[in-house]
Design a protein around this motif. Structure first.
Motif, PDB file in Angstrom:
ATOM      1  N   THR A  37       0.927   6.514  -1.026  1.00  0.00           N
ATOM      2  CA  THR A  37       0.540   6.921   0.328  1.00  0.00           C
ATOM      3  C   THR A  37       1.730   6.930   1.278  1.00  0.00           C
ATOM      4  OG1 THR A  37      -1.625   5.899  -0.030  1.00  0.00           O
ATOM      5  CG2 THR A  37      -1.032   6.401   2.242  1.00  0.00           C
ATOM      6  N   SER A  38       2.521   5.861   1.255  1.00  0.00           N
ATOM      7  CA  SER A  38       3.536   5.679   2.294  1.00  0.00           C
ATOM      8  C   SER A  38       4.875   6.334   1.970  1.00  0.00           C
ATOM      9  CB  SER A  38       3.736   4.179   2.551  1.00  0.00           C
ATOM     10  OG  SER A  38       4.102   3.521   1.363  1.00  0.00           O
ATOM     11  N   SER A  39       5.094   6.787   0.721  1.00  0.00           N
ATOM     12  CA  SER A  39       6.356   7.460   0.382  1.00  0.00           C
ATOM     13  C   SER A  39       6.563   8.699   1.248  1.00  0.00           C
ATOM     14  CB  SER A  39       6.374   7.846  -1.099  1.00  0.00           C
ATOM     15  OG  SER A  39       5.255   8.669  -1.417  1.00  0.00           O
ATOM     16  N   LEU A  40       5.455   9.366   1.608  1.00  0.00           N
ATOM     17  CA  LEU A  40       5.519  10.548   2.463  1.00  0.00           C
ATOM     18  C   LEU A  40       6.157  10.211   3.809  1.00  0.00           C
ATOM     19  CD1 LEU A  40       2.880  13.250   2.838  1.00  0.00           C
ATOM     20  CD2 LEU A  40       3.471  12.016   4.890  1.00  0.00           C
ATOM     21  N   TYR A  41       5.837   9.043   4.347  1.00  0.00           N
ATOM     22  CA  TYR A  41       6.269   8.708   5.707  1.00  0.00           C
ATOM     23  C   TYR A  41       7.695   8.182   5.747  1.00  0.00           C
ATOM     24  CZ  TYR A  41       1.476   9.729   6.494  1.00  0.00           C
ATOM     25  OH  TYR A  41       0.279  10.400   6.533  1.00  0.00           O
ATOM     26  N   ILE A  92       7.164  12.796  -1.492  1.00  0.00           N
ATOM     27  CA  ILE A  92       8.449  12.674  -0.780  1.00  0.00           C
ATOM     28  C   ILE A  92       8.872  14.028  -0.208  1.00  0.00           C
ATOM     29  CG2 ILE A  92      10.931  12.260  -1.140  1.00  0.00           C
ATOM     30  CD1 ILE A  92      10.054   9.969  -3.072  1.00  0.00           C
ATOM     31  N   LEU A  93       8.691  15.106  -1.003  1.00  0.00           N
ATOM     32  CA  LEU A  93       9.024  16.446  -0.508  1.00  0.00           C
ATOM     33  C   LEU A  93       8.122  16.839   0.671  1.00  0.00           C
ATOM     34  CD1 LEU A  93       9.655  18.396  -3.844  1.00  0.00           C
ATOM     35  CD2 LEU A  93      11.326  17.912  -2.055  1.00  0.00           C
ATOM     36  N   LEU A  94       6.834  16.493   0.578  1.00  0.00           N
ATOM     37  CA  LEU A  94       5.925  16.737   1.705  1.00  0.00           C
ATOM     38  C   LEU A  94       6.392  15.965   2.946  1.00  0.00           C
ATOM     39  CD1 LEU A  94       2.439  16.546  -0.065  1.00  0.00           C
ATOM     40  CD2 LEU A  94       3.534  18.605   0.814  1.00  0.00           C
ATOM     41  N   GLY A  95       6.850  14.737   2.731  1.00  0.00           N
ATOM     42  CA  GLY A  95       7.368  13.920   3.838  1.00  0.00           C
ATOM     43  C   GLY A  95       8.598  14.537   4.473  1.00  0.00           C
ATOM     44  N   PHE A  96       9.451  15.126   3.641  1.00  0.00           N
ATOM     45  CA  PHE A  96      10.653  15.797   4.140  1.00  0.00           C
ATOM     46  C   PHE A  96      10.245  16.953   5.061  1.00  0.00           C
ATOM     47  CE2 PHE A  96      14.554  18.351   3.863  1.00  0.00           C
ATOM     48  CZ  PHE A  96      15.508  17.349   3.980  1.00  0.00           C
ATOM     49  N   GLY A  97       9.231  17.718   4.628  1.00  0.00           N
ATOM     50  CA  GLY A  97       8.714  18.805   5.460  1.00  0.00           C
ATOM     51  C   GLY A  97       8.122  18.291   6.754  1.00  0.00           C
ATOM     52  N   LEU A  98       7.403  17.170   6.665  1.00  0.00           N
ATOM     53  CA  LEU A  98       6.777  16.562   7.836  1.00  0.00           C
ATOM     54  C   LEU A  98       7.826  16.126   8.856  1.00  0.00           C
ATOM     55  CD1 LEU A  98       3.759  16.086   8.344  1.00  0.00           C
ATOM     56  CD2 LEU A  98       4.052  13.744   7.584  1.00  0.00           C
ATOM     57  N   GLY A  99       8.934  15.570   8.378  1.00  0.00           N
ATOM     58  CA  GLY A  99      10.020  15.137   9.263  1.00  0.00           C
ATOM     59  C   GLY A  99      10.580  16.295  10.078  1.00  0.00           C
ATOM     60  N   PHE A 100      10.829  17.423   9.391  1.00  0.00           N
ATOM     61  CA  PHE A 100      11.363  18.605  10.080  1.00  0.00           C
ATOM     62  C   PHE A 100      10.335  19.221  11.026  1.00  0.00           C
ATOM     63  CE2 PHE A 100      14.927  18.376   7.252  1.00  0.00           C
ATOM     64  CZ  PHE A 100      15.933  19.089   7.879  1.00  0.00           C
ATOM     65  N   ALA A 101       9.085  19.351  10.560  1.00  0.00           N
ATOM     66  CA  ALA A 101       8.055  20.004  11.374  1.00  0.00           C
ATOM     67  C   ALA A 101       7.710  19.175  12.609  1.00  0.00           C
ATOM     68  CB  ALA A 101       6.805  20.242  10.528  1.00  0.00           C
ATOM     69  N   ASN A 102       7.553  17.869  12.450  1.00  0.00           N
ATOM     70  CA  ASN A 102       7.189  17.015  13.589  1.00  0.00           C
ATOM     71  C   ASN A 102       8.325  16.884  14.596  1.00  0.00           C
ATOM     72  OD1 ASN A 102       4.699  16.633  12.487  1.00  0.00           O
ATOM     73  ND2 ASN A 102       4.750  14.411  12.550  1.00  0.00           N
ATOM     74  N   GLN A 103       9.560  17.086  14.140  1.00  0.00           N
ATOM     75  CA  GLN A 103      10.698  17.021  15.050  1.00  0.00           C
ATOM     76  C   GLN A 103      10.814  18.307  15.869  1.00  0.00           C
ATOM     77  OE1 GLN A 103      13.858  18.459  15.484  1.00  0.00           O
ATOM     78  NE2 GLN A 103      14.707  16.852  16.765  1.00  0.00           N
ATOM     79  N   SER A 104      10.527  19.446  15.243  1.00  0.00           N
ATOM     80  CA  SER A 104      10.815  20.734  15.883  1.00  0.00           C
ATOM     81  C   SER A 104       9.612  21.376  16.571  1.00  0.00           C
ATOM     82  CB  SER A 104      11.387  21.709  14.845  1.00  0.00           C
ATOM     83  OG  SER A 104      10.544  21.789  13.710  1.00  0.00           O
ATOM     84  N   PHE A 387       4.686   4.066   7.925  1.00  0.00           N
ATOM     85  CA  PHE A 387       5.077   3.540   6.609  1.00  0.00           C
ATOM     86  C   PHE A 387       4.688   2.070   6.480  1.00  0.00           C
ATOM     87  CE2 PHE A 387       8.344   1.148   4.226  1.00  0.00           C
ATOM     88  CZ  PHE A 387       8.094   1.648   2.952  1.00  0.00           C
ATOM     89  N   ILE A 388       5.022   1.280   7.506  1.00  0.00           N
ATOM     90  CA  ILE A 388       4.695  -0.154   7.470  1.00  0.00           C
ATOM     91  C   ILE A 388       3.176  -0.349   7.420  1.00  0.00           C
ATOM     92  CG2 ILE A 388       4.777  -2.310   8.800  1.00  0.00           C
ATOM     93  CD1 ILE A 388       7.559  -1.362   9.818  1.00  0.00           C
ATOM     94  N   SER A 389       2.446   0.438   8.228  1.00  0.00           N
ATOM     95  CA  SER A 389       0.974   0.347   8.229  1.00  0.00           C
ATOM     96  C   SER A 389       0.407   0.696   6.861  1.00  0.00           C
ATOM     97  CB  SER A 389       0.376   1.303   9.269  1.00  0.00           C
ATOM     98  OG  SER A 389       0.780   0.944  10.556  1.00  0.00           O
ATOM     99  N   ALA A 390       0.897   1.835   6.315  1.00  0.00           N
ATOM    100  CA  ALA A 390       0.377   2.289   5.020  1.00  0.00           C
ATOM    101  C   ALA A 390       0.708   1.299   3.913  1.00  0.00           C
ATOM    102  CB  ALA A 390       0.958   3.662   4.686  1.00  0.00           C
ATOM    103  N   GLN A 391       1.901   0.697   3.996  1.00  0.00           N
ATOM    104  CA  GLN A 391       2.360  -0.210   2.954  1.00  0.00           C
ATOM    105  C   GLN A 391       1.639  -1.557   3.016  1.00  0.00           C
ATOM    106  OE1 GLN A 391       4.393   1.289   0.893  1.00  0.00           O
ATOM    107  NE2 GLN A 391       4.626  -0.380  -0.539  1.00  0.00           N
ATOM    108  N   THR A 392       1.170  -1.917   4.218  1.00  0.00           N
ATOM    109  CA  THR A 392       0.599  -3.264   4.377  1.00  0.00           C
ATOM    110  C   THR A 392      -0.918  -3.275   4.591  1.00  0.00           C
ATOM    111  OG1 THR A 392       1.021  -3.208   6.771  1.00  0.00           O
ATOM    112  CG2 THR A 392       2.744  -4.167   5.373  1.00  0.00           C
ATOM    113  N   PHE A 393      -1.518  -2.112   4.947  1.00  0.00           N
ATOM    114  CA  PHE A 393      -2.922  -2.146   5.365  1.00  0.00           C
ATOM    115  C   PHE A 393      -3.852  -2.699   4.296  1.00  0.00           C
ATOM    116  CE2 PHE A 393      -7.088   0.000   5.225  1.00  0.00           C
ATOM    117  CZ  PHE A 393      -7.681  -0.738   6.225  1.00  0.00           C
ATOM    118  N   LEU A 394      -3.712  -2.233   3.046  1.00  0.00           N
ATOM    119  CA  LEU A 394      -4.653  -2.681   2.015  1.00  0.00           C
ATOM    120  C   LEU A 394      -4.525  -4.181   1.759  1.00  0.00           C
ATOM    121  CD1 LEU A 394      -4.519   0.341  -0.448  1.00  0.00           C
ATOM    122  CD2 LEU A 394      -6.327  -0.253   1.149  1.00  0.00           C
TER     123      LEU A 394
END
Length: 460
Positions: A37-41, A92-104, A387-394
């Motif tokens: 879950t959190s690798s994307l973030y 991870i590739l989806l996360g890379f796309g998310l980083g660019f899209a959310n920034q721009s 990332f911290i939320s996803a990694q720790t929530f469960l």
């Protein structure tokens, strides 16, 4: 989906189906599942810093295009995955796309929008994200019923559909006037674009503001270093605090793990997915409401109303779960329905306040010279805490049990007080004149006002 869990996360599948002695709150506590879950973030966090340089040097349009291509590659890998490493690399590739899209994308929208519609247009970004999540939930609900257990492949591969629209659409997008002035000396082209998007020929005053902002930005060689200066202190505080607070509203309890949470309560697989669809539908309607009223009521009023609504509903949800859901057994249908209703009320409060406004406000407060760096910090902080939320929530759910809702409710109180005391109203203010709101604020004028006074003393 159980076939997905069985193939990639057999430990969770076994706990879910065979271990009746394991607490309801602990059945999904798996580091491998949270890594998926959190690798994307974490990938999005890293990508957002690269995106800052690309957005500034090559324009907003280029960053959107890079994000779209990364989304396409990630969806292809996810749909074709035959082991857990492929599925995580796809994320991870989806996360890379998310980083660019959310920034721009938020920057693009804020720079293109007229000041009096900027809030509504920028919230359109969050609305479309919400519609995407709703559509994803509907696809999951449908593909879960496919006999043979391969429906999850369709769910993951279907990410290619919006990715294709984003990538092809980016090719035809015009560049923003701000970016044209920042990256070329063709002021006439920027003026024509400004006239086109404003629908009037009378744009000289705004063009002069853009040219002045651009000339200042060209003197800034290290925007990440410059943003630490005292005159940018309010913007830096907001760039860190707003995305941090957004992530500790507890929304990720719902966003990532709504079906998990409902299965924790004893609902069946299909009922869990359907409940998630209902919640996303409520969120979508609330975001549309926010679009319609944000430029009339203002940012602060929506933050305050949403904060009170989220706090009260979280306390009630926590109380109901504490009273009705123990470590073993399920929860009655009546109480499960009641909890889902209050989760809908909570999500509604988030979806017209901290959901869209946490992207809108940071995108409109930065001067041009630090805008790309500031937006990158906002995105990076957001991804870090997702990332911290996803990694720790469960794990937190396993240990805190129903108390997790009281934990997040406490944070909602803190952030509502923060907005009341420290965030000035930004509605209808032209983006290149936003420094005025800080100089007039009861607290921030002590910081940025003193800087301006020092400059005035030095001027003679």
């Amino acid at each position: 989906m159980e076939p997905f869990l069985k193939k990639f996360f057999p430990e969770v599948y076994t706990k879910l189906n065979e271990h009746t002695k394991i607490s309801n709150y602990c059945k999904f506590d798996s580091q491998l599942l949270t890594t998926f879950t959190s690798s994307l973030y974490i990938a999005g966090l890293v990508a957002s810093f690269f995106a800052s340089s690309v957005t500034k040097a090559f324009g907003r349009k280029t960053s959107i295009l890079v994000g779209g291509v990364a989304f396409l590659a990630g969806s292809a890998l996810g749909g074709a995955a035959f082991n857990v490493y492929m599925i995580i690399f796809g994320r991870i590739l989806l996360g890379f796309g998310l980083g660019f899209a959310n920034q721009s994308v938020p920057l693009y929208l804020s720079e293109m929008a007229p000041p009096n519609y900027r809030g509504a247009i920028n919230i359109g970004f969050d609305l479309c994200v919400g519609l995407g999540i709703l559509l994803a939930n509907l696809i999951n609900f449908g593909t879960e019923k496919i006999k043979g257990g391969w429906g999850w492949r369709i769910s993951l591969a279907m990410a290619a559909a919006p990715a294709s629209i984003l990538t092809v659409g980016a090719v035809f997008l015009p560049e923003t006037p701000n970016s044209l002035i920042q990256n070329s000396k063709d002021h006439e082209k920027a003026k024509l674009m400004l006239q086109r998007v404003r629908g009037t020929n009378d744009v000289q005053a705004e063009l002069d503001d853009l040219i002045k902002a651009s000339s200042i930005s060209k003197t800034i060689k290290h925007p990440f270093k410059n943003i630490l200066q005292r005159k940018y202190r309010p913007q830096l505080v907001m760039a860190i605090a707003i995305p941090f607070f957004q992530q500790v509203t507890g929304i990720n309890v719902i966003s990532f793990y709504a079906p998990v949470l409902f299965r924790t309560m004893g609902l069946a697989e299909s009922a869990s997915l359907f409940s998630a669809i209902v919640i996303r539908a409520v969120a979508t309607v609330s975001t549309i409401t926010s679009m319609l009223i944000v430029d009339k009521l203002g940012r602060r009023a929506l933050f305050m109303i949403g904060g009170v609504q989220m706090f009260l509903s979280q306390i009630i949800i926590g109380g109901l779960m504490a009273a009705q859901l123990g470590d073993h057994g399920g929860i009655s249908k009546e109480y499960a329905t009641l909890i889902i209703i209050f989760i809908c009320i909570y999500v509604s409060g988030f979806a017209w306040s901290w959901g869209p406004l946490a992207w809108l406000v940071p995108s409109e407060i930065f001067p041009l010279e630090i805008r790309s760096a500031g937006q990158s910090i906002t995105v990076a902080v957001s991804f870090l805490f997702i990332f911290i939320s996803a990694q720790t929530f469960l794990t937190m759910l396993c240990h805190f049990k129903s108390g997790i809702f009281f934990f997040f409710g406490g944070w909602v109180m803190v952030m509502t007080a923060f907005v009341y005391l420290l965030l000035p109203e930004t509605k209808n203010m032209p983006i290149e004149q936003m420094s005025i709101v800080w100089r007039e604020h009861w607290f921030w004028k002590r910081i940025v006002g003193e800087v301006n006074e020092d400059r005035n003393k030095e001027a003679p």
